[in-house]
Design an enzyme around this catalytic site. Structure first.
Site, PDB file in Angstrom:
ATOM      1  N   CYS A   1       0.839  -1.200   0.000  1.00  0.00           N
ATOM      2  CA  CYS A   1       0.000   0.000   0.000  1.00  0.00           C
ATOM      3  C   CYS A   1       0.879   1.258   0.000  1.00  0.00           C
ATOM      4  CB  CYS A   1      -0.921  -0.021   1.216  1.00  0.00           C
ATOM      5  SG  CYS A   1      -2.137   1.307   1.254  1.00  0.00           S
ATOM      6  N   CYS A   2       1.917   1.273   0.849  1.00  0.00           N
ATOM      7  CA  CYS A   2       2.820   2.431   0.884  1.00  0.00           C
ATOM      8  C   CYS A   2       3.533   2.610  -0.464  1.00  0.00           C
ATOM      9  CB  CYS A   2       3.861   2.263   1.989  1.00  0.00           C
ATOM     10  SG  CYS A   2       3.254   2.597   3.658  1.00  0.00           S
TER      11      CYS A   2
ATOM     12  N   CYS B   1      -0.869   8.828   6.990  1.00  0.00           N
ATOM     13  CA  CYS B   1      -2.257   8.533   6.642  1.00  0.00           C
ATOM     14  C   CYS B   1      -3.093   8.402   7.922  1.00  0.00           C
ATOM     15  CB  CYS B   1      -2.327   7.246   5.833  1.00  0.00           C
ATOM     16  SG  CYS B   1      -1.556   7.382   4.211  1.00  0.00           S
TER      17      CYS B   1
ATOM     18  N   CYS C   1      -3.310   4.950   9.590  1.00  0.00           N
ATOM     19  CA  CYS C   1      -2.046   4.326   9.996  1.00  0.00           C
ATOM     20  C   CYS C   1      -1.283   5.196  10.989  1.00  0.00           C
ATOM     21  CB  CYS C   1      -1.172   4.049   8.777  1.00  0.00           C
ATOM     22  SG  CYS C   1      -1.892   2.859   7.632  1.00  0.00           S
TER      23      CYS C   1
ATOM     24  N   CYS D   1       8.127   3.069   5.552  1.00  0.00           N
ATOM     25  CA  CYS D   1       7.220   3.182   4.420  1.00  0.00           C
ATOM     26  C   CYS D   1       7.936   2.999   3.100  1.00  0.00           C
ATOM     27  CB  CYS D   1       6.509   4.532   4.433  1.00  0.00           C
ATOM     28  SG  CYS D   1       7.564   5.915   4.024  1.00  0.00           S
TER      29      CYS D   1
HETATM   30  S1  SF4 Z   1       0.513   4.784   5.595  1.00  0.00           S
HETATM   31 FE1  SF4 Z   1      -1.109   3.196   5.536  1.00  0.00          FE
HETATM   32  S2  SF4 Z   1      -2.757   3.936   4.156  1.00  0.00           S
HETATM   33 FE2  SF4 Z   1      -0.914   5.228   3.906  1.00  0.00          FE
HETATM   34  S3  SF4 Z   1       0.070   4.356   2.128  1.00  0.00           S
HETATM   35 FE3  SF4 Z   1       1.035   3.391   3.929  1.00  0.00          FE
HETATM   36  S4  SF4 Z   1      -0.165   1.540   4.397  1.00  0.00           S
HETATM   37 FE4  SF4 Z   1      -1.334   2.784   2.909  1.00  0.00          FE
END
Ligand code: SF4
Length: 249
Positions: free
Chosen positions: A117-118, A200, A203, A229
């Site tokens: 996701c990151c 985010c 998170c 990340c």
């Molecule tokens: S911080 Fe969380 S929602 Fe944001 S990109 Fe990374 S995993 Fe995805």
């Protein structure tokens, strides 16, 4: 426009940060950018850049999952300094494919999916936004983690093939707030609710007294994912021999 109400130590730190920002601007011109996550470091850096007319473009990664407080401080900064922050968004098709396969909250399912996701929402857009550039500014500070204690003011980034400048390396958390209060700088209101590192909404959480700064990010992983990340991991490994931390973008 000078800073008011800061002591001699702070003046010295401000001058050092400004010297590095000016050096970066002189060495890279329009090839330089500041990707900002709009935490306390970002508030200070933008004020330094704009107060001293350094003409360094500010960009931010809008992952689609940011807290409203971050959008609000972006707007406040734009009004205060009469600038436009460049909003960088993820590739729509890439996000759609990811959530179609793994669900909207995939980051809770495994460390691997959190990193995916990151990668999709942050790393890929950052790489795209830095195409054609030769250097970027970061808000990393030595006290944030062991992995950052050995960072140098200027680094060569092996991932993106760019120079990185770290003007706030020697600033403490208290230094940031001394500056923010003295200069009445717009800041992310989540800091008033005990958030330290802001990313985010889903998170990021507040931390309690004595908790490490990074405990507010991806806490459910219990350190398994090394709270990273992906934006700075390779540079940190190169500089210190260990993987730790992240800027909060
Ligand atoms: S911080 Fe969380 S929602 Fe944001 S990109 Fe990374 S995993 Fe995805």
């Amino acid at each position: 426009m000078g800073e008011v109400g800061v002591d001699e130590i702070m003046k010295s730190k401000i001058e050092s940060a400004l010297a590095l920002l000016r050096q970066a601007r002189a060495e890279h011109g329009d090839g330089l950018a500041y990707p900002c996550s709009f935490g306390a470091e970002g508030s200070v850096m933008i004020d330094l850049i704009c107060r001293h007319g350094l003409d360094i473009p500010v960009l931010t990664l809008d992952t689609g999952r940011l807290p409203q407080a971050t959008y609000d401080v972006i707007e406040a900064v734009e009004k205060r300094y009469d600038i436009r922050v460049q909003i960088v968004i993820p590739d729509c098709a890439e996000v759609e494919a990811m959530v179609r396969e793994h669900g909207v909250n995939l980051f809770r399912k495994s460390v691997e999916l959190r990193k995916r996701c990151c990668e999709v929402r942050k790393v890929h857009p950052l790489m795209r936004s830095l195409e054609g550039r030769t250097a970027w500014i970061t808000g990393r500070r030595r006290e944030q983690s062991r992995g950052r204690a050995e960072l140098a003011p200027v680094e060569s980034d092996p991932v993106y093939g760019l120079k990185k400048y770290n003007p706030l390396l020697d600033w403490t958390w208290d230094d940031l707030w001394s500056y923010i209060r003295s200069c009445d700088v717009p800041y992310n209101r989540l800091h008033d609710a005990h958030y330290r590192s802001i990313g985010c909404e889903c998170c990021t959480r507040a931390i309690t007294v004595g908790e490490d700064e990074r405990a507010g990010r991806w806490w459910w992983e219990n350190g398994e994912g090394l709270a990273e990340c992906g934006l700075h991991v390779m540079s940190i490994r190169e500089a210190s021999g260990e993987i730790e931390g992240g800027e909060g973008i």
